[in-house]
Scaffold this active site. Structure first.
Site, PDB file in Angstrom:
ATOM      1  N   LYS A  30      44.167  36.071  59.611  1.00  0.00           N
ATOM      2  CA  LYS A  30      43.982  35.487  58.269  1.00  0.00           C
ATOM      3  C   LYS A  30      44.997  36.069  57.282  1.00  0.00           C
ATOM      4  CE  LYS A  30      40.401  38.966  57.455  1.00  0.00           C
ATOM      5  NZ  LYS A  30      38.941  39.208  57.441  1.00  0.00           N
ATOM      6  N   ARG A 130      26.823  38.759  52.385  1.00  0.00           N
ATOM      7  CA  ARG A 130      27.665  37.775  51.696  1.00  0.00           C
ATOM      8  C   ARG A 130      27.577  36.393  52.320  1.00  0.00           C
ATOM      9  NH1 ARG A 130      33.638  39.978  53.854  1.00  0.00           N
ATOM     10  NH2 ARG A 130      33.293  39.342  56.004  1.00  0.00           N
ATOM     11  N   TYR A 258      58.366  53.310  32.274  1.00  0.00           N
ATOM     12  CA  TYR A 258      57.450  52.920  31.191  1.00  0.00           C
ATOM     13  C   TYR A 258      56.507  54.067  30.857  1.00  0.00           C
ATOM     14  CZ  TYR A 258      58.812  48.025  31.606  1.00  0.00           C
ATOM     15  OH  TYR A 258      59.504  46.853  31.605  1.00  0.00           O
ATOM     16  N   MET A 306      58.137  46.468  37.729  1.00  0.00           N
ATOM     17  CA  MET A 306      57.958  45.258  38.531  1.00  0.00           C
ATOM     18  C   MET A 306      59.033  45.150  39.627  1.00  0.00           C
ATOM     19  SD  MET A 306      57.839  41.245  37.388  1.00  0.00           S
ATOM     20  CE  MET A 306      56.615  41.454  36.121  1.00  0.00           C
TER      21      MET A 306
HETATM   22  C1  PLP Z   1      38.703  40.204  58.394  1.00  0.00           C
HETATM   23  C2  PLP Z   1      37.601  40.118  59.371  1.00  0.00           C
HETATM   24  C3  PLP Z   1      37.679  40.828  60.586  1.00  0.00           C
HETATM   25  C4  PLP Z   1      38.779  41.824  60.906  1.00  0.00           C
HETATM   26  O1  PLP Z   1      38.513  43.043  60.239  1.00  0.00           O
HETATM   27  P1  PLP Z   1      39.496  44.327  60.387  1.00  0.00           P
HETATM   28  O2  PLP Z   1      38.831  45.386  59.586  1.00  0.00           O
HETATM   29  O3  PLP Z   1      40.796  43.918  59.781  1.00  0.00           O
HETATM   30  O4  PLP Z   1      39.613  44.626  61.816  1.00  0.00           O
HETATM   31  C5  PLP Z   1      36.674  40.613  61.511  1.00  0.00           C
HETATM   32  N1  PLP Z   1      35.648  39.775  61.252  1.00  0.00           N
HETATM   33  C6  PLP Z   1      35.536  39.099  60.088  1.00  0.00           C
HETATM   34  C7  PLP Z   1      34.364  38.205  59.866  1.00  0.00           C
HETATM   35  C8  PLP Z   1      36.492  39.260  59.102  1.00  0.00           C
HETATM   36  O5  PLP Z   1      36.367  38.608  57.949  1.00  0.00           O
END
Ligand code: PLP
Length: 367
Positions: A30, A130, A258, A306
């Site tokens: 992802k 969640r 800054y 930046m």
């Molecule tokens: C992002 C995610 C993972 C992977 O988690 P890591 O800590 O990056 O290994 C696994 N399962 C779900 C549902 C996630 O959202």
């Protein structure tokens, strides 16, 4: 930014050898492969022949399809019910957490008649809070879910839950979540015997006994993020480098950046490097973080701008030298975990925060 695809694949093999042949490994790609570039990651992982991939959104799933991925693509976040027909058309595997979404999906399956059944997954909430079906109400929702599972237009690919504390020192709560999941799976009838059962992110896959699970979902470990005590160390995947564009001799009392938050104590040599928080270098590293120049650790001085960052350097450093903010240089190394800790965040955020301005260059093109 340099990305070592071979290291991603070797980290996956490390997870595989750790969990053994009893669990399939579903790499999570992802957020554009945790910021490293989903295309690059998927290409690097292809020789390992993953059984499936995991993403968070429909668009990420479609991007994998466009890259030529043919194996199942799990969309792990709950999608708005209105997105389910689009997901079905793209042959992505949605996560279902409530009966309303299940109804929409069943309807989409009716319209997809004549094609292969639509794959989907069920999420069970064992404490993350969640998303996922709430366990205490199982007597109400399971009968309806079971009917859907048995219907010809749908096929249950997997049932999963997500752990909230698998990377903490105390694994008690994670073990209790796994127990709740296992109890649920054992107590209901109708889960197909070939369904995937999965509970583990990287930390859980490498630190916990997985109970009934027969698949794992590692993300950050594949990209070089350590997952806590007792787990193996991943190979470094990403190196973040930029060039020194200016070097100056600072006189005692001169200030930089800054807010003028840093003042030269004696005669110092400052190198201005062409990278800033606009590239995703965490601003929290101002006056706290490090860069490697000619293999030597050099402190970041003043606030990060930046587009530029100033580093206090030794005499031999010159314009054009690469400065390394993440990864190895010479004998030195700045680990992802170290940067995350100094920036008060997790490795996940450091990587996904690296911005589009940074080119993603496969490591083999950097040699
Ligand atoms: C992002 C995610 C993972 C992977 O988690 P890591 O800590 O990056 O290994 C696994 N399962 C779900 C549902 C996630 O959202």
């Amino acid at each position: 930014m340099e990305v070592d695809g071979g290291a991603v694949r070797r980290n996956l093999e490390l997870v595989r050898s750790h969990v053994g042949a009893g669990a399939r490994v579903v790499p999570i790609v992802k957020c554009d492969g945790y910021g490293l570039g989903a295309g690059l990651v998927v290409e690097a992982l292809a020789p390992a022949r993953p059984f499936a991939y995991g993403v968070a959104t429909v668009d990420e799933g479609r991007a994998l399809r466009a890259l030529g991925v043919r194996v199942p693509v799990m969309v792990l976040c709950p999608a708005p019910p209105g997105d389910l027909p689009r997901m079905a058309r793209a042959r992505l595997v949605p996560t279902i957490s409530d009966l309303e979404s299940l109804g929409v999906l069943a309807n989409a399956a009716l319209h997809a008649k004549g094609r292969a059944p639509l794959l989907f997954q069920l999420e069970i909430d064992t404490g993350m809070g969640r998303s996922g079906f709430v366990l205490s109400g199982a007597a109400q929702w399971w009968p309806e879910v079971r009917r859907a599972v048995a219907s010809p237009g749908l096929r249950l690919l997997g049932v999963f839950t997500h752990l909230h504390s698998a990377d903490e020192a105390d694994l008690g709560s994670a073990r209790r979540q796994i127990e709740r999941f296992d109890d649920f799976v054992a107590s209901v009838e109708g889960i197909p015997s070939d369904a995937l059962l999965h509970v583990a992110n990287s930390a859980a896959a490498l630190r916990l006994d997985l109970g009934a699970a027969n698949a794992v979902r590692p993300g950050i470990f594949l990209y070089g993020g350590s997952v806590g005590h007792g787990a193996p160390t991943p190979e470094t995947v990403a190196a973040l480098r930029a060039r020194v564009v200016m070097v100056r001799e600072a006189v005692p009392g001169a200030t930089v950046g800054y807010g003028a938050t840093y003042r030269a104590r004696g005669r110092e040599r400052w190198a201005t490097v062409a990278i800033g928080y606009g590239d995703g270098l965490p601003r929290e590293l101002g006056n706290r973080g490090w860069a490697l120049l000619r293999g030597r650790r050099s402190p970041i001085v003043g606030r990060i701008s930046m587009d530029t960052t100033v580093v206090r350097v030794a005499a031999e450093v010159a314009v054009g030298d690469p400065a390394t903010f993440l990864g190895g240089d010479g004998g030195g190394e700045i680990a992802l975990g170290e940067v995350a800790e100094l920036a008060d965040t997790v490795a996940h955020q450091v990587l996904t925060g690296l911005s589009a301005r940074l080119p993603r260059i496969p490591m083999e093109q950097c040699r």
